[in-house]
Design a protein around this motif. Structure first.
Motif, short mmCIF file in Angstrom:
data_model
loop_
_atom_site.label_atom_id
_atom_site.label_comp_id
_atom_site.label_asym_id
_atom_site.label_seq_id
_atom_site.Cartn_x
_atom_site.Cartn_y
_atom_site.Cartn_z
N VAL A 11 0.94 -1.35 -0.03
CA VAL A 11 0.05 0.02 0.14
C VAL A 11 0.97 1.19 -0.08
N ARG A 12 0.69 2.08 -1.09
CA ARG A 12 1.44 3.41 -1.03
C ARG A 12 0.87 4.27 -0.10
N ASP B 129 0.17 7.45 -0.80
CA ASP B 129 -1.18 7.99 -1.52
C ASP B 129 -2.34 7.29 -1.88
N SER B 130 -2.43 5.82 -1.57
CA SER B 130 -3.48 4.79 -1.94
C SER B 130 -4.65 5.43 -1.32
N MET C 267 -6.62 3.56 -0.21
CA MET C 267 -6.88 2.39 0.85
C MET C 267 -6.66 2.95 2.30
N PRO D 257 -0.04 2.70 5.21
CA PRO D 257 0.93 2.81 4.20
C PRO D 257 1.78 1.65 4.63
N LEU E 275 -6.04 1.56 -7.09
CA LEU E 275 -6.04 1.40 -5.63
C LEU E 275 -4.72 2.21 -4.72
N GLY E 276 -4.01 2.42 -5.87
CA GLY E 276 -2.82 2.77 -5.24
C GLY E 276 -1.83 1.97 -4.62
N CYS E 277 -1.67 0.43 -4.99
CA CYS E 277 -1.05 -0.33 -4.59
C CYS E 277 0.29 -0.73 -5.56
N ASP F 274 0.58 12.12 -9.34
CA ASP F 274 0.65 11.82 -7.96
C ASP F 274 -0.02 12.93 -7.08
#
Length: 603
Positions: free
Chosen positions: A328-329, A331-332, A334, A373, A393-395, A459
């Protein structure tokens, strides 16, 4: 109340919110901007001018060009060579860290890390190396590489633009190179010779099985004639259970169908491959009438002494289940949300199988987990949709990449477009923001990068952070707050040589970047650096260069930079692990950077 006092209150609350981490940094920055407007510190008509600032446009263009490199296969060609280094740890470290240093000079450093992270995980698995020994050096290398050029990291772009607003002339593309390259090489040498030995070795976390211990949780459950779940769909099953229990596959007529793609009704004799512990198995039996498969139950009845060892060796066949790991980033979408709130299966076609944090599998119920994160997720999904779903999702996927997939025919086109932009900047034909934006546009028009991926490459949180904090940083200067801080430092530093104050500014900025985003640190410290230079009556350049270098050297915490956060989960690191290599590395950076700054940019 004086404007400078109000600015200090706003910035104090902003920094406290950054460190607290309860709210994402882009929301904090936007709150600081709107608060400054309401307090009269930023004129209302100028509130959103930061979003059109050359620094913001340049960062956005670099993000798009970085994704174009990935899509065209440029970086895959390099990664393929890295995988050939063999089993010697030193060569693996040298290849990975050296490559990310070079790449980070010409593309977004988080993007460079994201491309090489799966390569590092694959090396660790193939050669049975602890990934913790590879990933922290890789993350720190991406930070060091960003120091080398204007486009390597946002702080360099911010400082160059600030110099242009003050003197009328910005730093050039390679103005940062003499100092940045020297510091990067010194840091790289330290990492390869000493630094990696200071990293804690987290054994056995390189493989999916080791991190998640999945095999011990997979069971086969049978749908029988008296099962309540007879005629249910898998969605009906999840709804009835009121629980997230991943069904990885349904076996019918000796054919296995992936759980995420099975939409039919359950029949008698169907076998469900389920990821469940004892509590979940009891729930499945009580509410759905699912029980351990007939053959396995018969084995339990007939179990004899001496047969236990054989049973332990028997495992559930997981081949072809399309399981993938992803981190998980920062900025995700999630972050701070649960699997239910995200509707992973319905919206993205993904099953969440397990979550690992700090190198170990979380034991709590999946539906109760709020993602952070750096969390490593074990997911199941269709191969065709997996990449797009993870990007949305930002993964960041950690599975082994298929190298040179992209568009090899576009490889030379991508390089040519980027080279033309660099040449245009070097010849002063166009400003960096215009030249790089033009290169990004041409890449999209020629199909090097699909338009949808171009927008995904932006981003958003970083863009909002920069656009919001630039006016706040200007308010710090126009209110007299920067001069006030500089005057205080001048009072303390008047009895010392200027280089001592320069070093103090360097260390202070470095410490700030360990707890807030490096771009925000550069925005806030640039006007203070300018005020110090004016107070001493010396050149502005060494003070700005000190801020540029130090703002990008966040080696002490996992929250100071996205690169550090991204490796925390896969490497199994704890918060305090970063100090071990980070403190001596920062000492090396200060010892090398200050003399080089004074040599290249004299007072």
């Amino acid at each position: 109340m004086a404007d400078s006092t109000l600015v200090f209150i706003v910035l104090g609350l902003t920094l406290a919110a950054f460190v607290w981490g309860r709210f994402r940094y882009d929301l904090v920055a936007l709150s600081a901007l709107l608060g400054s407007v309401m307090l009269g510190l930023v004129p209302g008509q100028e509130a959103f001018m930061g979003f059109g600032h050359p620094a913001v446009i340049t960062v956005a263009a670099v993000l798009v060009l970085s994704r174009a490199f990935e899509h065209s296969g440029v970086v895959d060609v390099i990664a393929e060579q890295v995988l050939r280094v063999g089993e010697r740890l030193f060569l693996q470290l040298a290849a990975l860290t050296g490559t990310v240093v070079v790449l980070s000079g010409f593309m977004n450093n988080v993007g460079a890390l994201a491309l090489l992270l799966p390569v590092a995980m694959r090396l660790a698995r193939e050669h049975d190396t602890s990934p913790s020994l590879l990933l922290m050096p890789l993350a720190f290398g991406s930070l060091l590489g960003g120091l080398t050029t204007l486009i390597g990291t946002p702080p360099n772009i911010i400082i160059a633009s600030y110099r242009g607003s003050v003197t009328g002339e910005s730093f050039g593309l390679f103005s940062f190179s003499p100092v940045g390259v020297t510091v990067a090489l010194a840091g790289l040498a330290f990492i390869l010779l000493i630094g990696w030995r200071l990293v804690p070795q987290r054994a056995g976390k390189a493989s999916t099985e080791a991190m998640f211990d999945t095999a011990n949780y997979l069971v086969e459950l049978e749908v029988r004639e008296d099962s309540r779940s007879l005629g249910w769909t898998l969605s009906d099953l999840q709804r009835e259970l009121e629980e997230t229990i991943p069904v990885l596959a349904v076996v019918r007529d000796e054919r296995r169908r992936a759980g995420h793609a099975f939409h039919g009704e359950l029949r008698e004799g169907d076998i469900l491959l389920v990821e469940a512990g004892p509590e979940e198995m009891k729930l499945l039996e009580d509410k759905a009438g699912l029980r351990v498969g007939a053959e396995e139950e018969e084995e339990e009845k007939e179990e004899k002494p001496g047969k236990e060892e054989k049973k332990e060796k028997k495992g559930v066949d997981t081949e072809g289940l399309q399981l993938v790991e992803a981190v998980v980033r920062n900025d995700s979408m999630m972050v701070n949300r649960t699997v239910g709130q995200l509707r992973l299966h319905n919206q993205f076609g993904l099953h969440l199988v397990a979550v690992a944090r700090d190198g170990g599998r979380l034991k709590q119920r999946l539906r109760d987990i709020r993602f952070r994160p750096g969390d490593v997720l074990l997911l199941q999904g269709g191969e065709s949709e997996l990449s797009e779903s993870l990007a949305t999702l930002g993964c960041l996927p950690l599975a082994s990449r298929n190298l040179t997939l992209g568009q090899p025919r576009m490889l030379l086109v991508s390089l040519g477009i980027f080279a033309a932009a660099i040449l245009t900047i070097l010849l002063n034909l166009l400003p960096a923001a215009v030249a790089l934006s033009s290169a990004a546009l041409v890449s999209l028009l020629l199909g090097v990068l699909p338009l949808r991926e171009g927008y995904q490459a932006l981003d958003g949180p970083v863009i909002v952070l920069l656009g919001a904090m630039i006016p706040v940083g200007q308010a710090l200067e126009t209110s007299g707050g920067a001069a006030l801080i500089a005057d205080t430092m001048l009072v303390w530093g008047v009895q010392w040589p200027v280089v001592v104050t320069l070093t103090g500014l360097f260390v202070l900025t470095m410490m700030l970047s360990d707890v807030v985003n490096n771009a925000a640190a550069a925005v806030l410290m640039a006007p203070i650096a300018a005020s110090l230079a004016n107070g001493f009556g010396v050149s502005l350049d060494p003070f700005l260069m000190a801020v540029a270098v130090s703002a990008s050297c966040a080696f002490l915490t996992p929250i100071g930079h996205q690169s550090n956060t991204l490796v925390m989960g896969p490497g199994g690191y704890r918060f305090g692990d970063y100090w071990r290599m980070g403190v001596p590395l920062e000492v090396v950076v200060v010892a090398v950077a200050i003399p080089m700054i004074l040599l290249v940019w004299p007072l």
